[in-house]
Design a protein around this motif. Structure first.
Motif, short mmCIF file in Angstrom:
data_model
loop_
_atom_site.label_atom_id
_atom_site.label_comp_id
_atom_site.label_asym_id
_atom_site.label_seq_id
_atom_site.Cartn_x
_atom_site.Cartn_y
_atom_site.Cartn_z
N CYS A 154 19.53 110.04 119.29
CA CYS A 154 18.21 109.41 119.34
C CYS A 154 17.09 110.44 119.15
N LYS A 155 17.26 111.62 119.74
CA LYS A 155 16.27 112.66 119.58
C LYS A 155 16.18 113.12 118.13
N ALA A 156 17.32 113.18 117.46
CA ALA A 156 17.33 113.59 116.05
C ALA A 156 16.58 112.58 115.18
N LEU A 157 16.78 111.30 115.45
CA LEU A 157 16.07 110.26 114.69
C LEU A 157 14.59 110.28 114.99
N ALA A 158 14.24 110.50 116.26
CA ALA A 158 12.82 110.57 116.63
C ALA A 158 12.16 111.76 115.95
N ASP A 159 12.86 112.89 115.87
CA ASP A 159 12.31 114.06 115.20
C ASP A 159 12.17 113.82 113.70
N ASP A 182 10.04 107.25 118.36
CA ASP A 182 11.25 106.63 118.91
C ASP A 182 11.48 105.24 118.33
N ALA A 183 10.48 104.68 117.66
CA ALA A 183 10.65 103.35 117.07
C ALA A 183 11.73 103.33 116.00
N ALA A 184 12.02 104.48 115.41
CA ALA A 184 13.03 104.53 114.34
C ALA A 184 14.39 104.05 114.84
N VAL A 185 14.74 104.45 116.07
CA VAL A 185 16.02 104.03 116.65
C VAL A 185 16.08 102.51 116.76
N MET A 186 14.98 101.92 117.24
CA MET A 186 14.95 100.47 117.42
C MET A 186 14.99 99.74 116.08
N ILE A 187 14.34 100.27 115.06
CA ILE A 187 14.35 99.61 113.75
C ILE A 187 15.77 99.58 113.18
N LEU A 188 16.47 100.70 113.26
CA LEU A 188 17.84 100.74 112.76
C LEU A 188 18.73 99.76 113.53
N PHE A 189 18.57 99.73 114.85
CA PHE A 189 19.33 98.79 115.68
C PHE A 189 18.98 97.35 115.34
N LEU A 190 17.68 97.07 115.25
CA LEU A 190 17.21 95.72 114.93
C LEU A 190 17.77 95.23 113.61
N ASN A 191 17.72 96.07 112.59
CA ASN A 191 18.20 95.67 111.27
C ASN A 191 19.70 95.39 111.29
N LYS A 192 20.46 96.18 112.07
CA LYS A 192 21.90 95.92 112.16
C LYS A 192 22.19 94.58 112.85
N VAL A 193 21.47 94.33 113.94
CA VAL A 193 21.67 93.06 114.65
C VAL A 193 21.26 91.89 113.76
N GLN A 194 20.10 91.99 113.11
CA GLN A 194 19.64 90.88 112.27
C GLN A 194 20.58 90.63 111.11
N ALA A 195 21.16 91.68 110.54
CA ALA A 195 22.13 91.50 109.45
C ALA A 195 23.34 90.72 109.93
N ALA A 196 23.80 91.01 111.16
CA ALA A 196 24.94 90.28 111.72
C ALA A 196 24.57 88.83 112.00
N VAL A 197 23.36 88.60 112.51
CA VAL A 197 22.89 87.24 112.76
C VAL A 197 22.78 86.47 111.45
N ASP A 198 22.22 87.09 110.43
CA ASP A 198 22.07 86.44 109.12
C ASP A 198 23.43 86.05 108.55
N GLU A 199 24.40 86.94 108.69
CA GLU A 199 25.74 86.68 108.17
C GLU A 199 26.38 85.51 108.92
N TRP A 200 26.20 85.48 110.24
CA TRP A 200 26.78 84.38 111.02
C TRP A 200 26.18 83.05 110.60
N PHE A 201 24.86 83.01 110.43
CA PHE A 201 24.23 81.76 110.01
C PHE A 201 24.68 81.35 108.61
N VAL A 240 4.35 103.71 117.98
CA VAL A 240 3.96 104.43 116.77
C VAL A 240 4.91 104.07 115.63
N PRO A 241 4.41 103.56 114.52
CA PRO A 241 5.28 103.16 113.41
C PRO A 241 5.75 104.36 112.60
N PRO A 242 6.93 104.27 111.98
CA PRO A 242 7.46 105.37 111.16
C PRO A 242 6.86 105.31 109.75
N VAL A 243 5.63 105.72 109.62
CA VAL A 243 4.89 105.57 108.36
C VAL A 243 4.13 106.85 108.03
#
Length: 267
Positions: free
Chosen positions: A18-23, A28-47, A69-72
């Motif tokens: 997590c520290k490596a991704l934040a750096d 720290d939002a980068a960790v959540m975005i990667l996690f969110l996208n993985k979960v949403q991809a699984a949800v999309d596939e199930w639907f 803080v956004p990763p921008v």
């Protein structure tokens, strides 16, 4: 929608990954975005496999405390924010709950520098480059002092206008949710104002407040409105002339602000 978000605390994972991704992304939002996208991809596939005729459930993450803080990066040529890379673009079926808890009560979004992602305006626009689905959680209450008014009456209309222009899809504006019907700090007036402006933001703030006071206080409306404006002027004074910052946990009863003396005189 469902929210895959942290609780009300400012602490974040400090493991090596997590520290490596934040750096790498500066947040720290980068960790959540990667996690969110993985979960949403699984949800999309199930639907797609089980309910192909239905729109997949939307998953949201909190842009809040350490993840606000956004990763921008700022593109000086276009005058706009851009995601650092494609991995930071949020799945179109997902979104964020943007909760700028450190925003000052008497400052509008537009008063901040849009090209600075350390402030609420820059953060909002930065997130808008990562997703079209921005849900907003605003704060209209000092949670350390319910008795005194929280000075958002004169900024809420402008803030709602900017949020609408940005394309935000939902606004939750939190006031006193746990006082069991006995609102203080003019929160009945504020609840009415928020409701009216969320329904029709073209209305004039002063007109809406006058209408509330006339209907709620009847023959006492003139006196009560005068008292209300006295308090608003006092709060504006301690913000503009003293060092009060207008935070949601600010100790506004400190002796240096003269709060007790003012309230004794006004009441």
């Amino acid at each position: 929608y469902i929210i895959l978000g942290q609780e009300d605390h400012p602490w974040w994972c400090e493991c090596d990954n997590c520290k490596a991704l934040a750096d790498q992304y500066g947040t720290d939002a980068a960790v959540m975005i990667l996690f969110l996208n993985k979960v949403q991809a699984a949800v999309d596939e199930w639907f797609a496999q089980n309910r192909p005729s239905e729109k997949p459930t939307m998953c949201l993450m909190f842009a809040y405390y350490d993840t606000i803080v956004p990763p921008v990066n700022w593109n000086a040529q276009t005058g706009a924010w851009e995601p650092i890379d494609e991995a930071m673009v949020i799945n179109p079926n997902s979104g964020i709950m943007f909760a700028p808890i450190d925003m000052e009560s008497d400052v509008a979004f537009s008063d901040y520098d849009a090209a600075d992602k350390t402030n609420p305006h820059g953060q909002l626009l930065g997130w808008n480059s990562c997703t079209d689905n921005i849900f907003v959680w605003l704060y209209s209450q000092n949670f350390s002092q319910y008795f005194l008014p929280y000075y958002t009456f004169d900024t809420v209309k402008e803030n709602y206008e900017l949020l609408l222009e940005t394309g935000c899809v939902s606004i939750l504006d939190q006031t006193q949710s746990d006082s069991k019907g006995y609102m203080t700090g003019w929160n009945m007036a504020k609840a009415y104002l928020l409701k009216e402006l969320q329904w029709d933001n073209a209305q004039n703030t002063e007109d809406v407040l006058r209408r509330f006071f006339n209907r709620y206080y009847g023959d006492a409306s003139y006196v009560m409105y005068s008292l209300f404006r006295d308090e608003m002027n006092w709060i504006n004074y301690i913000h503009s002339q003293l060092d009060a910052q207008g935070g949601v946990f600010e100790e506004i009863l400190l002796q240096k602000y003269g709060t007790a003396d003012f309230m004794d005189e006004d009441y």
